[in-house]
Design an enzyme around this catalytic site. Structure first.
Site, PDB file in Angstrom:
ATOM      1  N   ASP A   4      53.910  -7.887  24.384  1.00  0.00           N
ATOM      2  CA  ASP A   4      55.119  -7.073  24.286  1.00  0.00           C
ATOM      3  C   ASP A   4      54.732  -5.597  24.166  1.00  0.00           C
ATOM      4  O   ASP A   4      53.832  -5.241  23.397  1.00  0.00           O
ATOM      5  CB  ASP A   4      55.910  -7.526  23.051  1.00  0.00           C
ATOM      6  N   GLU A   7      66.294 -20.106  29.268  1.00  0.00           N
ATOM      7  CA  GLU A   7      66.644 -21.470  28.911  1.00  0.00           C
ATOM      8  C   GLU A   7      67.560 -22.137  29.935  1.00  0.00           C
ATOM      9  O   GLU A   7      67.902 -23.311  29.774  1.00  0.00           O
ATOM     10  CB  GLU A   7      67.274 -21.511  27.512  1.00  0.00           C
ATOM     11  N   LYS A  67      77.038 -23.743  24.868  1.00  0.00           N
ATOM     12  CA  LYS A  67      75.991 -23.134  25.689  1.00  0.00           C
ATOM     13  C   LYS A  67      76.540 -22.576  26.993  1.00  0.00           C
ATOM     14  O   LYS A  67      75.956 -21.651  27.563  1.00  0.00           O
ATOM     15  CB  LYS A  67      74.875 -24.131  25.949  1.00  0.00           C
ATOM     16  N   GLU A 105      62.460 -29.450  30.505  1.00  0.00           N
ATOM     17  CA  GLU A 105      63.775 -29.917  30.079  1.00  0.00           C
ATOM     18  C   GLU A 105      64.834 -29.490  31.096  1.00  0.00           C
ATOM     19  O   GLU A 105      64.757 -28.404  31.674  1.00  0.00           O
ATOM     20  CB  GLU A 105      64.137 -29.326  28.716  1.00  0.00           C
ATOM     21  N   LYS A 117      55.720 -25.132  15.613  1.00  0.00           N
ATOM     22  CA  LYS A 117      54.962 -23.934  15.319  1.00  0.00           C
ATOM     23  C   LYS A 117      53.824 -24.260  14.375  1.00  0.00           C
ATOM     24  O   LYS A 117      53.927 -25.154  13.533  1.00  0.00           O
ATOM     25  CB  LYS A 117      55.832 -22.875  14.650  1.00  0.00           C
ATOM     26  N   ARG A 173      77.052 -18.900  27.157  1.00  0.00           N
ATOM     27  CA  ARG A 173      75.884 -18.034  27.336  1.00  0.00           C
ATOM     28  C   ARG A 173      75.823 -17.441  28.738  1.00  0.00           C
ATOM     29  O   ARG A 173      75.254 -16.362  28.928  1.00  0.00           O
ATOM     30  CB  ARG A 173      74.599 -18.809  27.050  1.00  0.00           C
ATOM     31  N   LYS A 186      56.256  -3.536  22.587  1.00  0.00           N
ATOM     32  CA  LYS A 186      56.545  -3.120  21.215  1.00  0.00           C
ATOM     33  C   LYS A 186      55.444  -3.506  20.238  1.00  0.00           C
ATOM     34  O   LYS A 186      55.500  -3.128  19.066  1.00  0.00           O
ATOM     35  CB  LYS A 186      57.862  -3.745  20.729  1.00  0.00           C
ATOM     36  N   TYR A 200      67.406 -30.004  11.435  1.00  0.00           N
ATOM     37  CA  TYR A 200      68.646 -30.784  11.429  1.00  0.00           C
ATOM     38  C   TYR A 200      68.510 -32.120  12.184  1.00  0.00           C
ATOM     39  O   TYR A 200      69.441 -32.926  12.185  1.00  0.00           O
ATOM     40  CB  TYR A 200      69.810 -29.971  12.003  1.00  0.00           C
TER      41      TYR A 200
END
Length: 466
Positions: free
Chosen positions: A177, A348, A273, A265, A423, A276, A179, A385
């Site tokens: 990145d 996505e 969604k 996927e 992660k 979006r 940044k 969840y």
């Protein structure tokens, strides 16, 4: 029950619930017969003279050497803690208990400035990190892979991920990145300078969360990878907190079974969604945080071009060379990308939709069933969840509903069937990362030596390393 005992009981319950006895006996026999000795002195415990809390150094050699910028002071008392990774894999309560002791302390890992300095001397870095001794089979040598790594922080975790997936016949693009800190950028540039077949993307983006700049970062790497002289078969994209769950030998074996098909996927979007990409989104500042992200407006968008039916999925993929080449030249893909520019998290839906376009290489037909994150082998993410319902509880901690894995999940991670996972964080559980690296190395050695085909050990005496 004290906190440590509650933690140990949770780890024991995890292992009992998700490790069948027959499988345990079989894997124990396998580890005793074929697996390398797994006792490692992984950490130094440093107890300050004036304090009581232990400080655990994830990288004892580098942290106390002159090769890093933030060298640890000699006022610490050096002790060693041995971790048996085979016992961790077998869910030993004693070994898992040691990891809980480490997690209660102050875990210190290398900073970006340290990685910048340790990679400034390439010969020393490559030798100390073991890049110059790689076991490769003939089957792998003639089946190179490509990787796109889009990263922005924590240089030592990026280096660990790269080290675990590195093979001299493969090709690796790193996009950082704009940044990112100057030390992080310097560390990434040093990695590309030191390690053969690793390079920095020719065009770097200022990446914003859920913005098309994230998708563009991967596309920049894919464009560069297509120009590479390495004739790679598949490309895999990763972020800085991803680690492999398969050795390169195993990964190549799995990819061959795809026979040119893509693995990612692709699902029908929910009503939430759909918003979006039904509405235009504008990039705005995030309150109380640095950076920007897209926010929904009330402006409806036109339908997707070329009657493309929009599917949703993940930003992460395994794509064939022919599919990537198609994307780079296709007018359909370019116009769909332009249409996606003002949507939310286009990475996505872009790949999940393009793979469904009739006639694309490795096509996933419209009539094909949905491919969920658990059905796709690309990347395992454990959402808080869905724990207990779809997979066992997280034994590490959670960050934004995502599990950062703990050591008691080592066995489950390796046996679940996915190829990569997210992660991992050395500040949460450094033992898991160390033991996963060891297990991947053991699996590579086992499979390469088992194959009757010729295999190679690359080292600094080979011409490959110049």
């Amino acid at each position: 029950m004290c906190e440590r005992e509650r933690g140990r009981e949770r780890e024991r319950m995890f292992c009992r619930c998700f490790t069948p006895k027959s499988q345990l006996k079989r894997l124990l026999l396998l580890s005793m017969t074929f697996v390398l000795p797994c006792l490692l002195k992984l950490f130094h415990s440093h107890r300050m003279v004036t304090g009581t809390q232990k400080t655990w150094l994830v990288e004892p050699f580098w942290s106390t050497s002159q090769f890093v910028r933030n060298r640890k002071s000699g006022k610490y008392l050096h002790l060693q803690l041995e971790i048996n990774c085979t016992a961790i894999y077998e869910c030993s309560s004693v070994e898992v208990g040691k990891t809980l002791e480490i997690r209660k302390g102050n875990i210190v890992d290398l900073e970006d400035e340290d990685v910048e300095l340790m990679t400034s001397d390439c010969a020393q870095f490559l030798s100390q990190r073991g890049y110059q001794s790689t076991l490769v089979s003939e089957a792998e040598k003639v089946y190179p892979l490509a990787f796109s790594m889009v990263v922005h922080k924590d240089a030592i975790m990026v280096e660990r991920s790269l080290k675990m997936i590195y093979m001299p016949q493969n090709i690796y693009c790193i996009h950082y990145d704009q940044k990112s800190s100057s030390s992080f950028k310097a560390a990434m540039n040093n990695l590309a300078k030191c390690i053969p077949n690793v390079f920095i993307a020719s065009k770097l983006e200022l990446v914003h969360y859920a913005h098309i700049s994230r998708l563009q970062a991967d596309l920049n790497c894919l464009s560069d990878l297509l120009q590479s002289s390495v004739q790679w078969k598949y490309v895999i994209n990763l972020c800085g907190q991803d680690l492999p769950l398969r050795s390169n030998f195993e990964l190549v074996s799995e990819l061959k079974k795809l026979s040119g098909r893509n693995m990612l996927e692709s699902m029908k979007p929910s009503d939430i969604k759909k918003e979006r990409f039904m509405y235009r989104h504008e990039l705005q500042d995030i309150a109380n945080e640095e950076g920007r992200m897209p926010f929904k407006t009330n402006v409806l968008k036109e339908p997707a071009p070329h009657n493309i039916k929009v599917f949703t999925g993940s930003a992460y993929f395994v794509l064939s060379y022919d599919f990537v080449k198609y994307i780079s030249h296709s007018t359909v893909a370019k116009e769909f990308l332009a249409w996606s520019a003002d949507t939310y998290s286009p990475d996505e839906h872009f790949w999940a939709s393009m793979v469904r376009v009739p006639g694309v290489p490795g096509e996933l037909s419209m009539s094909h069933a949905e491919v969920t994150d658990l059905q796709s082998k690309v990347r395992l993410v454990k959402w808080s969840y869905l724990e207990e319902a779809l997979y066992p509880a997280c034994t590490g901690t959670h960050r934004r509903s995502v599990c950062i894995y703990g050591s008691a999940e080592l066995r489950w991670l390796l046996n679940d069937g996915h190829w990569f996972a997210n992660k991992f964080d050395s500040k949460v559980d450094p033992v898991l990362i160390k033991c996963l690296e060891l297990k991947i190395r053991e699996r590579q050695k086992y499979w390469v030596e088992l194959t009757p085909q010729k295999f190679y050990i690359y080292n600094q005496s080979e011409n490959f390393w110049g």
